[in-house]
Design a protein around this motif. Sequence first.
Motif, PDB file in Angstrom:
ATOM      1  N   HIS A  65       1.995  -6.294  53.402  1.00  0.00           N
ATOM      2  CA  HIS A  65       1.455  -7.130  52.335  1.00  0.00           C
ATOM      3  C   HIS A  65       2.528  -7.814  51.500  1.00  0.00           C
ATOM      4  O   HIS A  65       2.216  -8.659  50.668  1.00  0.00           O
ATOM      5  CB  HIS A  65       0.542  -6.296  51.421  1.00  0.00           C
ATOM      6  CG  HIS A  65      -0.655  -5.784  52.134  1.00  0.00           C
ATOM      7  ND1 HIS A  65      -0.778  -4.466  52.513  1.00  0.00           N
ATOM      8  CD2 HIS A  65      -1.783  -6.403  52.576  1.00  0.00           C
ATOM      9  CE1 HIS A  65      -1.933  -4.295  53.140  1.00  0.00           C
ATOM     10  NE2 HIS A  65      -2.554  -5.454  53.190  1.00  0.00           N
TER      11      HIS A  65
ATOM     12  N   CYS B  35       5.599  -2.328  50.631  1.00  0.00           N
ATOM     13  CA  CYS B  35       4.699  -2.546  51.761  1.00  0.00           C
ATOM     14  C   CYS B  35       5.224  -3.709  52.592  1.00  0.00           C
ATOM     15  O   CYS B  35       5.300  -4.839  52.104  1.00  0.00           O
ATOM     16  CB  CYS B  35       3.287  -2.836  51.264  1.00  0.00           C
ATOM     17  SG  CYS B  35       2.128  -3.187  52.608  1.00  0.00           S
TER      18      CYS B  35
ATOM     19  N   MET C 277      -5.567   2.819  46.953  1.00  0.00           N
ATOM     20  CA  MET C 277      -6.859   2.145  47.050  1.00  0.00           C
ATOM     21  C   MET C 277      -7.835   2.868  47.979  1.00  0.00           C
ATOM     22  O   MET C 277      -8.945   2.402  48.185  1.00  0.00           O
ATOM     23  CB  MET C 277      -6.664   0.712  47.569  1.00  0.00           C
ATOM     24  CG  MET C 277      -5.819  -0.154  46.658  1.00  0.00           C
ATOM     25  SD  MET C 277      -6.573  -0.471  45.070  1.00  0.00           S
ATOM     26  CE  MET C 277      -7.913  -1.503  45.547  1.00  0.00           C
TER      27      MET C 277
ATOM     28  N   PRO D 238      -1.465   5.026  50.546  1.00  0.00           N
ATOM     29  CA  PRO D 238      -0.720   3.824  50.184  1.00  0.00           C
ATOM     30  C   PRO D 238      -1.603   2.862  49.395  1.00  0.00           C
ATOM     31  O   PRO D 238      -2.795   2.750  49.654  1.00  0.00           O
ATOM     32  CB  PRO D 238      -0.310   3.224  51.534  1.00  0.00           C
ATOM     33  CG  PRO D 238      -1.118   3.915  52.566  1.00  0.00           C
ATOM     34  CD  PRO D 238      -1.683   5.167  51.961  1.00  0.00           C
ATOM     35  N   HIS D 239      -1.018   2.189  48.451  1.00  0.00           N
ATOM     36  CA  HIS D 239      -1.684   1.227  47.571  1.00  0.00           C
ATOM     37  C   HIS D 239      -2.648   1.897  46.589  1.00  0.00           C
ATOM     38  O   HIS D 239      -3.252   1.220  45.780  1.00  0.00           O
ATOM     39  CB  HIS D 239      -2.442   0.147  48.357  1.00  0.00           C
ATOM     40  CG  HIS D 239      -1.570  -0.679  49.236  1.00  0.00           C
ATOM     41  ND1 HIS D 239      -0.753  -1.670  48.746  1.00  0.00           N
ATOM     42  CD2 HIS D 239      -1.366  -0.654  50.580  1.00  0.00           C
ATOM     43  CE1 HIS D 239      -0.091  -2.221  49.746  1.00  0.00           C
ATOM     44  NE2 HIS D 239      -0.436  -1.622  50.858  1.00  0.00           N
TER      45      HIS D 239
ATOM     46  N   THR E 204       4.643  -1.167  45.551  1.00  0.00           N
ATOM     47  CA  THR E 204       3.476  -0.507  46.152  1.00  0.00           C
ATOM     48  C   THR E 204       3.461   0.972  45.791  1.00  0.00           C
ATOM     49  O   THR E 204       4.382   1.698  46.145  1.00  0.00           O
ATOM     50  CB  THR E 204       3.510  -0.650  47.690  1.00  0.00           C
ATOM     51  OG1 THR E 204       3.568  -2.022  48.023  1.00  0.00           O
ATOM     52  CG2 THR E 204       2.298  -0.017  48.326  1.00  0.00           C
TER      53      THR E 204
END
Length: 95
Positions: free
Chosen positions: A46, A43, A71, A68-69, A53
């Motif tokens: 971040h 990423c 989350m 992504p992530h 990631t």
Amino acid sequence: MPTVRTAPYTGVGFTPMSNADQSGARHKPVRRDTNRRVIDATCSMHGGAHGFTPLVCTKRDDLIELNPHAMNGCVIILDEKAASELFDVLGEWLG
């Protein structure tokens, strides 16, 4: 080159568990979802270590979901046309 791996089905609120908890009881093996892959990516926003990631890629009926992530903060949904365009561009760039 990023690592691509088949991810266990996690679902919302998933907490990974080992095969044996502290009491020594055995759990069922984690079910593998053939429509889900995790690509170790990086990423740029971040930061963090290279390849740290997770990019979760899931096939849901005729859509491709990029998370992504892992989350669910910003999930990208590609229909067949968009996924085909991305496939063509990546093929062009990577040869």
